[in-house]
Design a protein around this motif. Structure first.
Motif, PDB file in Angstrom:
ATOM      1  N   GLU A 286      33.934  52.390  35.856  1.00  0.00           N
ATOM      2  CA  GLU A 286      34.716  53.070  36.593  1.00  0.00           C
ATOM      3  C   GLU A 286      36.307  53.468  35.586  1.00  0.00           C
ATOM      4  OE1 GLU A 286      38.080  50.764  39.972  1.00  0.00           O
ATOM      5  OE2 GLU A 286      36.777  49.229  38.705  1.00  0.00           O
ATOM      6  N   GLN A 287      37.017  54.119  36.195  1.00  0.00           N
ATOM      7  CA  GLN A 287      38.042  54.816  35.417  1.00  0.00           C
ATOM      8  C   GLN A 287      39.168  53.996  34.687  1.00  0.00           C
ATOM      9  OE1 GLN A 287      38.965  57.635  34.025  1.00  0.00           O
ATOM     10  NE2 GLN A 287      37.146  59.844  34.641  1.00  0.00           N
ATOM     11  N   PRO A 288      39.619  53.719  33.426  1.00  0.00           N
ATOM     12  CA  PRO A 288      40.509  52.825  32.902  1.00  0.00           C
ATOM     13  C   PRO A 288      42.009  53.036  33.637  1.00  0.00           C
ATOM     14  CG  PRO A 288      39.443  54.242  31.054  1.00  0.00           C
ATOM     15  CD  PRO A 288      38.754  54.260  32.265  1.00  0.00           C
ATOM     16  N   GLU A 289      42.709  54.284  33.658  1.00  0.00           N
ATOM     17  CA  GLU A 289      43.187  55.334  34.035  1.00  0.00           C
ATOM     18  C   GLU A 289      43.338  56.052  35.113  1.00  0.00           C
ATOM     19  OE1 GLU A 289      45.892  56.202  31.115  1.00  0.00           O
ATOM     20  OE2 GLU A 289      46.140  54.092  30.545  1.00  0.00           O
ATOM     21  N   THR A 290      43.768  56.238  36.199  1.00  0.00           N
ATOM     22  CA  THR A 290      43.229  57.620  37.495  1.00  0.00           C
ATOM     23  C   THR A 290      44.260  57.872  37.613  1.00  0.00           C
ATOM     24  OG1 THR A 290      43.863  56.226  39.276  1.00  0.00           O
ATOM     25  CG2 THR A 290      41.068  55.759  37.793  1.00  0.00           C
ATOM     26  N   THR A 291      43.932  59.620  37.662  1.00  0.00           N
ATOM     27  CA  THR A 291      45.522  60.308  38.379  1.00  0.00           C
ATOM     28  C   THR A 291      45.234  60.499  40.055  1.00  0.00           C
ATOM     29  OG1 THR A 291      44.891  62.418  37.856  1.00  0.00           O
ATOM     30  CG2 THR A 291      45.792  61.281  36.543  1.00  0.00           C
ATOM     31  N   PRO A 292      45.831  60.794  40.874  1.00  0.00           N
ATOM     32  CA  PRO A 292      45.431  61.536  41.679  1.00  0.00           C
ATOM     33  C   PRO A 292      44.432  62.416  42.013  1.00  0.00           C
ATOM     34  CG  PRO A 292      47.955  61.814  41.853  1.00  0.00           C
ATOM     35  CD  PRO A 292      47.281  60.837  40.166  1.00  0.00           C
ATOM     36  N   ASP A 293      43.878  63.292  40.879  1.00  0.00           N
ATOM     37  CA  ASP A 293      42.936  64.322  41.112  1.00  0.00           C
ATOM     38  C   ASP A 293      41.562  63.663  40.476  1.00  0.00           C
ATOM     39  OD1 ASP A 293      44.627  65.683  42.993  1.00  0.00           O
ATOM     40  OD2 ASP A 293      45.480  66.697  41.355  1.00  0.00           O
ATOM     41  N   ALA A 294      42.002  62.225  39.825  1.00  0.00           N
ATOM     42  CA  ALA A 294      40.527  62.030  39.087  1.00  0.00           C
ATOM     43  C   ALA A 294      39.461  61.673  40.456  1.00  0.00           C
ATOM     44  CB  ALA A 294      40.722  61.582  38.447  1.00  0.00           C
ATOM     45  N   LYS A 295      38.112  61.165  39.750  1.00  0.00           N
ATOM     46  CA  LYS A 295      37.159  60.317  40.405  1.00  0.00           C
ATOM     47  C   LYS A 295      37.248  59.098  39.965  1.00  0.00           C
ATOM     48  CE  LYS A 295      33.569  63.521  41.166  1.00  0.00           C
ATOM     49  NZ  LYS A 295      32.877  64.328  40.488  1.00  0.00           N
ATOM     50  N   ARG A 296      37.239  57.760  41.099  1.00  0.00           N
ATOM     51  CA  ARG A 296      37.481  56.161  40.500  1.00  0.00           C
ATOM     52  C   ARG A 296      36.060  55.653  39.056  1.00  0.00           C
ATOM     53  NH1 ARG A 296      36.974  51.286  44.519  1.00  0.00           N
ATOM     54  NH2 ARG A 296      37.878  49.345  42.525  1.00  0.00           N
ATOM     55  N   TYR A 297      35.196  56.706  40.207  1.00  0.00           N
ATOM     56  CA  TYR A 297      33.734  56.420  39.392  1.00  0.00           C
ATOM     57  C   TYR A 297      33.421  57.568  37.816  1.00  0.00           C
ATOM     58  CZ  TYR A 297      34.044  51.967  41.483  1.00  0.00           C
ATOM     59  OH  TYR A 297      34.000  50.545  41.688  1.00  0.00           O
ATOM     60  N   VAL A 298      32.879  57.272  36.769  1.00  0.00           N
ATOM     61  CA  VAL A 298      32.405  58.437  35.603  1.00  0.00           C
ATOM     62  C   VAL A 298      30.628  58.602  35.971  1.00  0.00           C
ATOM     63  CG1 VAL A 298      32.537  59.934  33.498  1.00  0.00           C
ATOM     64  CG2 VAL A 298      34.424  59.347  34.636  1.00  0.00           C
ATOM     65  N   LEU A 299      29.641  59.190  36.470  1.00  0.00           N
ATOM     66  CA  LEU A 299      28.734  58.934  36.346  1.00  0.00           C
ATOM     67  C   LEU A 299      27.675  59.556  35.075  1.00  0.00           C
ATOM     68  CD1 LEU A 299      27.804  59.267  40.041  1.00  0.00           C
ATOM     69  CD2 LEU A 299      28.233  56.717  39.048  1.00  0.00           C
ATOM     70  N   SER A 300      27.054  59.224  34.198  1.00  0.00           N
ATOM     71  CA  SER A 300      25.842  59.326  33.507  1.00  0.00           C
ATOM     72  C   SER A 300      24.993  59.776  33.245  1.00  0.00           C
ATOM     73  CB  SER A 300      26.215  59.362  32.451  1.00  0.00           C
ATOM     74  OG  SER A 300      25.466  59.689  30.898  1.00  0.00           O
ATOM     75  N   HIS A 301      23.367  60.016  33.321  1.00  0.00           N
ATOM     76  CA  HIS A 301      21.797  60.082  33.115  1.00  0.00           C
ATOM     77  C   HIS A 301      21.415  60.512  32.223  1.00  0.00           C
ATOM     78  CE1 HIS A 301      21.666  63.666  36.128  1.00  0.00           C
ATOM     79  NE2 HIS A 301      22.930  62.923  36.202  1.00  0.00           N
ATOM     80  N   ARG A 302      20.821  59.897  30.869  1.00  0.00           N
ATOM     81  CA  ARG A 302      20.474  61.217  30.310  1.00  0.00           C
ATOM     82  C   ARG A 302      18.990  60.297  29.640  1.00  0.00           C
ATOM     83  NH1 ARG A 302      24.045  63.714  27.209  1.00  0.00           N
ATOM     84  NH2 ARG A 302      21.889  64.330  26.719  1.00  0.00           N
ATOM     85  N   ILE A 303      18.225  60.925  28.917  1.00  0.00           N
ATOM     86  CA  ILE A 303      17.257  60.440  28.567  1.00  0.00           C
ATOM     87  C   ILE A 303      17.143  60.070  27.018  1.00  0.00           C
ATOM     88  CG2 ILE A 303      14.702  61.092  27.909  1.00  0.00           C
ATOM     89  CD1 ILE A 303      14.635  60.387  30.972  1.00  0.00           C
ATOM     90  N   LYS A 304      16.697  58.825  26.417  1.00  0.00           N
ATOM     91  CA  LYS A 304      17.880  58.563  25.169  1.00  0.00           C
ATOM     92  C   LYS A 304      16.617  58.154  24.120  1.00  0.00           C
ATOM     93  CE  LYS A 304      22.438  57.955  26.224  1.00  0.00           C
ATOM     94  NZ  LYS A 304      23.507  56.399  26.045  1.00  0.00           N
ATOM     95  N   SER A 305      16.483  57.974  22.908  1.00  0.00           N
ATOM     96  CA  SER A 305      15.594  57.027  22.057  1.00  0.00           C
ATOM     97  C   SER A 305      15.944  55.541  21.509  1.00  0.00           C
ATOM     98  CB  SER A 305      15.550  57.849  20.670  1.00  0.00           C
ATOM     99  OG  SER A 305      16.656  57.845  20.184  1.00  0.00           O
ATOM    100  N   HIS A 306      15.065  55.274  21.314  1.00  0.00           N
ATOM    101  CA  HIS A 306      15.502  53.384  21.083  1.00  0.00           C
ATOM    102  C   HIS A 306      15.139  53.094  19.359  1.00  0.00           C
ATOM    103  CE1 HIS A 306      16.350  49.077  21.581  1.00  0.00           C
ATOM    104  NE2 HIS A 306      15.474  48.615  20.905  1.00  0.00           N
ATOM    105  N   LEU A 307      15.782  52.654  18.379  1.00  0.00           N
ATOM    106  CA  LEU A 307      15.044  52.573  17.270  1.00  0.00           C
ATOM    107  C   LEU A 307      15.678  51.366  16.865  1.00  0.00           C
ATOM    108  CD1 LEU A 307      15.172  55.669  15.290  1.00  0.00           C
ATOM    109  CD2 LEU A 307      12.700  54.586  16.401  1.00  0.00           C
ATOM    110  N   SER A 308      14.777  50.448  16.627  1.00  0.00           N
ATOM    111  CA  SER A 308      15.367  49.320  16.290  1.00  0.00           C
ATOM    112  C   SER A 308      14.214  47.702  15.225  1.00  0.00           C
ATOM    113  CB  SER A 308      15.362  47.434  17.346  1.00  0.00           C
ATOM    114  OG  SER A 308      14.033  48.015  18.411  1.00  0.00           O
ATOM    115  N   LEU A 309      15.653  47.440  14.081  1.00  0.00           N
ATOM    116  CA  LEU A 309      14.855  46.176  13.347  1.00  0.00           C
ATOM    117  C   LEU A 309      15.088  45.236  13.669  1.00  0.00           C
ATOM    118  CD1 LEU A 309      12.888  46.946  11.183  1.00  0.00           C
ATOM    119  CD2 LEU A 309      14.329  46.653   9.727  1.00  0.00           C
TER     120      LEU A 309
END
Length: 260
Positions: free
Chosen positions: A159-182
């Protein structure tokens, strides 16, 4: 069978989370090959008087089901329920599941899926799923060291923390990512246990420029073999969040561990 069904209902109930990352290694129990079913719950309760009475209840739960000594179904769940006066809200939660296949004593591979949401931080919903491999670098009486690598698909809705009249309420993202952990788990004497984890996540084209880093520290004191006190610290640092929020996210918590 009734006991197993009850536990699944508990775990799948509406599910605070550590936004964007679930530190599953820190909550993982040591497997007992003599038990088909193992689990642990960690409840905590906070009450404070503000303009209204504020009551916060948190609970995490995990469940291990051992199948034929070389397959494990692992489910991890957490939710936070808050009341402010007469208003009751679910401020966040997650559900994480793995199907682990133990190829040998030191190596395993597993698919996983998880869903999260953190309304207090602005993350309306997140889903990710992928394949990971885990290698046991060291395993002594007092120390367990694990390295994990994998790829996963991630969908986020913020959800956008601050919106303007023309801004979308939500921002979407979908990506392929790598995971490394220790991850490292140390037994300190007969009653203390320290678990630490470091995580790196990124897309293949932004491996260093727009990475997400995570760190976790758990310190547990075992009162009895089945009851302990756990203190936790979580840090998530997103170098390039998709909405305007703080890049660093910190959580300190404490609660009671009850295992079975």
């Amino acid at each position: 069978m009734k006991r197993l069904l009850y536990l699944f209902l508990l775990l799948l109930a509406p599910t605070t989370l550590y936004a964007q990352m679930i530190f599953s290694e820190n909550m993982r129990m040591m497997l007992d090959s003599t038990k088909t079913l193992q689990g642990m719950i960690t409840p905590s309760l906070n009450f404070q008087t503000d303009k209204e009475n504020v009551l916060t209840f948190k609970n995490s739960a995990n469940l291990n089901i051992l199948i034929h000594h070389n397959r494990v179904v692992y489910i991890l769940n957490k939710f936070e329920l808050s009341s402010y006066g007469k208003n009751v809200t679910l401020s966040g939660g997650y559900l994480h599941g793995e199907f682990r296949y133990l190829l040998d004593r030191t190596f395993e591979i597993f698919p996983y899926a998880e869903s999260q949401w953190a309304a207090s931080r602005g993350m309306a919903f997140k889903f990710s799923s992928g394949l990971q491999s885990r290698y046991r670098l060291a395993n002594t009486h007092s120390t367990l060291l694990l390295a994990t690598a994998g790829l996963f698909y991630e969908y986020e809705e913020w959800e956008q923390p601050e919106t303007t009249p023309d801004a979308k309420r939500y921002v979407l993202s979908h990506r392929i990512k790598s995971h490394l952990s220790l991850s490292m788990r140390n037994k300190i004497g007969d009653q203390w246990e320290l678990t630490t984890t470091a995580i790196h996540q990124a897309t293949p084209d932004t491996y260093l420029k727009k990475a997400r880093f995570g760190a976790a520290v758990d310190l547990k004191y075992n009162i009895t073999p089945t009851i302990g006190i756990r203190g936790t610290y979580r840090l998530i640092y997103d170098t390039a969040p998709i909405v305007k929020i703080r890049k660093a996210y910190n959580v300190v918590d404490a609660g009671l561990d009850i295992s079975f």
